[in-house]
Design a protein around this motif. Structure first.
Motif, PDB file in Angstrom:
ATOM      1  N   LYS A   1       0.688  -1.300   0.201  1.00 31.32           N
ATOM      2  CA  LYS A   1      -0.217  -0.277   0.421  1.00 31.32           C
ATOM      3  C   LYS A   1       0.813   1.246   0.244  1.00 31.32           C
ATOM      4  CE  LYS A   1      -3.326   2.188   2.366  1.00 31.32           C
ATOM      5  NZ  LYS A   1      -4.128   1.621   3.698  1.00 31.32           N
ATOM      6  N   TYR A   2       2.307   0.770   0.376  1.00 29.58           N
ATOM      7  CA  TYR A   2       2.761   2.204   0.847  1.00 29.58           C
ATOM      8  C   TYR A   2       4.000   2.182   0.278  1.00 29.58           C
ATOM      9  CZ  TYR A   2      -0.428   3.743   4.590  1.00 29.58           C
ATOM     10  OH  TYR A   2      -1.938   4.026   5.459  1.00 29.58           O
TER      11      TYR A   2
ATOM     12  N   ARG B   1       5.221   8.399   3.314  1.00 36.52           N
ATOM     13  CA  ARG B   1       5.166   7.399   3.402  1.00 36.52           C
ATOM     14  C   ARG B   1       5.007   6.439   4.577  1.00 36.52           C
ATOM     15  NH1 ARG B   1       7.130   5.540  -0.816  1.00 36.52           N
ATOM     16  NH2 ARG B   1       8.483   6.292  -1.254  1.00 36.52           N
TER      17      ARG B   1
ATOM     18  N   GLN C   1       2.830   6.700   7.411  1.00 41.41           N
ATOM     19  CA  GLN C   1       1.289   6.334   7.084  1.00 41.41           C
ATOM     20  C   GLN C   1       1.702   4.670   7.716  1.00 41.41           C
ATOM     21  OE1 GLN C   1       1.159   8.196   3.420  1.00 41.41           O
ATOM     22  NE2 GLN C   1      -0.962   8.902   3.713  1.00 41.41           N
ATOM     23  N   ALA C   2       3.426   3.880   7.177  1.00 44.85           N
ATOM     24  CA  ALA C   2       2.739   2.662   7.732  1.00 44.85           C
ATOM     25  C   ALA C   2       3.068   2.708   8.530  1.00 44.85           C
ATOM     26  CB  ALA C   2       4.421   2.188   6.575  1.00 44.85           C
TER      27      ALA C   2
ATOM     28  N   GLU D   1      -0.405   2.634  10.819  1.00 44.04           N
ATOM     29  CA  GLU D   1      -1.078   1.192  10.008  1.00 44.04           C
ATOM     30  C   GLU D   1      -1.170   0.012  10.574  1.00 44.04           C
ATOM     31  OE1 GLU D   1      -3.276   0.150   6.169  1.00 44.04           O
ATOM     32  OE2 GLU D   1      -3.050   2.440   6.954  1.00 44.04           O
TER      33      GLU D   1
END
Length: 470
Positions: A362-363, A394, A397-398, A401
């Motif tokens: 995703k990232y 990024r 964000q990873a 998550e």
């Protein structure tokens, strides 16, 4: 308070001027750890006695000066960073005491002792100190106690807190207290020992510890198992443990880890597999031979491509060498390593592997997975370049998550690295508002003026995960 005045007051406590450091070059040496962020203290004091620590804490409490206990700075979460300036209390020079009591099977140690040295001293008496964090050859026991460090042997033996039965602690107000003692059983009042261990230096400064030791196992056996898919490796882990087999160590390396190690120092590992497991059993020779046969059967049923059992200690050391080389190997292509330790229940290990694969795609980040898979304590490491701000956004964000995935699967933000500054913004995600508030009340009751390691564990308003210098 002016720096000159603070230096003068400290010189009345510390008899050797060379143990009070205020030159800019020295302050920069204490401004960072193994995580992110750089914060200059006003002064560094290298302490070597309980009396010195007590007097410094009394001084700091009177003048409301922040104090930051520190070992060798191997923290991966920002634990010793002097985020509000003040005094860095360097305990790493206080390493004189390692007393092994073979009759009571305990070690009594000062806070600056290197963790691995405790096990070496215990081994001379036929004993072991089981906690073995990867940094044990450089980390101090005081830091391990503050962070409640784990390690590969945590699966069978437990983490640091499981081996601490007594402490000497200096409170934020400078009082000296003792908790626990040499007895294995102790239910007198609240368990302050367990409260202090893992409190990340926010409640007290540990000046001595009594550690429980165990008899050295009679024998060990090591096995390496290769899998085409890391999810299959996760299923094998769950099946092994549910079969009643408890390895001393059960470690995992994903394909990216294997490829990195082979490029760094070729060991003959196949680079086309999805994952490998390293499994160590210890105990009576006959018992571990039977258990190893059972482990083989489990891995076969889960589709293992290859199983290799070390025939001697030298071969076992060679297999474990691959695991030890992962950290230096993965930073060859990019210089920045974000090392996390989100932990999930054992039954959720396969699902966590799936989620990590999804996050990686995703990232579009370089995500490497290894760690103590047997107790669900994975180390998803992201390799990046902090000079590339777009990539680091990024990465941020990873990482968020990854934390979210662990908690959704019934896990925790940290299995052994601590909260520090990096994970503070996510505490409420796991504990809820009421849970965090209760911890804050404990901190406030122990440290009313908030002088001891402020800025850790609890997020300040608007605080978020930031891995860049922007």
């Amino acid at each position: 308070m002016e720096k000159e005045e603070l230096h003068t007051l400290l010189s009345h406590i510390i008899p050797e001027p060379k143990r009070i450091l205020s030159d800019k070059v020295d302050l920069y040496s204490y401004s960072f750890d193994a995580s992110f962020g750089t914060y200059l203290p006003e002064v560094v004091v290298q302490v070597k006695s309980t009396e010195e620590v007590s007097n410094i804490m009394k001084l700091a409490n009177d003048y409301e000066i922040p104090v930051y206990p520190r070992g060798h700075g191997t923290s991966l979460s920002g634990g010793p960073l002097p985020v509000k300036g003040g005094i860095v209390l360097d305990l790493s020079k206080w390493d004189q005491k390692i007393m092994i009591d073979p009759e009571d099977m305990v070690a009594i140690v000062s806070p600056g002792v290197i963790t691995a040295h405790i096990n070496t001293a215990a081994a001379k008496e036929g004993l072991i100190y089981p906690p073995d964090p990867s940094s044990s050859n450089v980390a101090t026991i005081g830091g391990n106690l503050a962070e409640n460090s784990g390690g590969p042997r945590g699966l069978k033996y437990g983490v640091t807190k499981d081996f601490v039965i007594g402490l000497e602690v200096v409170t934020p107000e400078g009082e000296v207290i003792r908790t626990g003692g040499k007895t294995v059983k102790n239910v007198t009042g609240y368990d302050l020992t367990k409260l202090i261990v893992g409190s990340e230096g926010t409640l007290g400064v540990i000046t001595e510890a009594i550690l429980k030791l165990q008899p050295k196992p009679q024998a060990t056996m090591t096995m390496m198992v290769l899998f085409e898919d890391i999810v299959d490796a996760g299923k094998a882990i769950s099946t092994i443990l549910s079969a009643g087999i408890l390895p001393a160590k059960l470690e995992v390396m994903d394909n990216a880890s294997i490829v990195a190690v082979e490029a760094y120092e070729p060991l003959g590992l196949p680079t086309d597999v999805g994952a490998l497991l390293l499994i160590e059993l210890d105990g009576h020779p006959a018992a571990i031979t039977d258990e190893m046969t059972s482990v083989e059967e489990v891995c076969d049923k889960q589709g293992a491509r290859e199983i290799k059992i070390a025939q001697d200690e030298q071969e076992a050391n060679q297999l474990w060498k691959a695991r030890k080389l992962v950290s230096p190997a993965i930073v060859r292509n990019k210089p920045t390593k974000i090392s996390e330790d989100a932990t999930v229940p054992r039954s959720k290990i396969p699902l966590m592997f799936q989620r990590l694969n999804e996050i990686k795609e995703k990232y579009q980040v370089d995500l490497v997975v290894f760690g103590h898979a047997g107790d669900g304590n994975l180390h998803p490491n992201i390799i990046a370049d902090k000079r590339d701000h777009e990539e680091m956004r990024r990465v941020e964000q990873a990482v968020e998550e990854i934390f979210q995935a662990a908690i959704e699967l019934g896990g925790t933000l940290s299995g052994e690295h601590g909260i520090g500054t990096l994970k503070a913004p996510f505490m409420e995600m796991e504990l809820g508002e009421a849970g965090v508030d209760m911890m804050k009340r404990i901190k406030s009751s122990w440290d009313p003026k908030n002088v001891l390691n402020p800025g850790k564990i609890f997020a300040e308003a608007g605080q978020r995960l930031v891995l860049t210098d922007e």
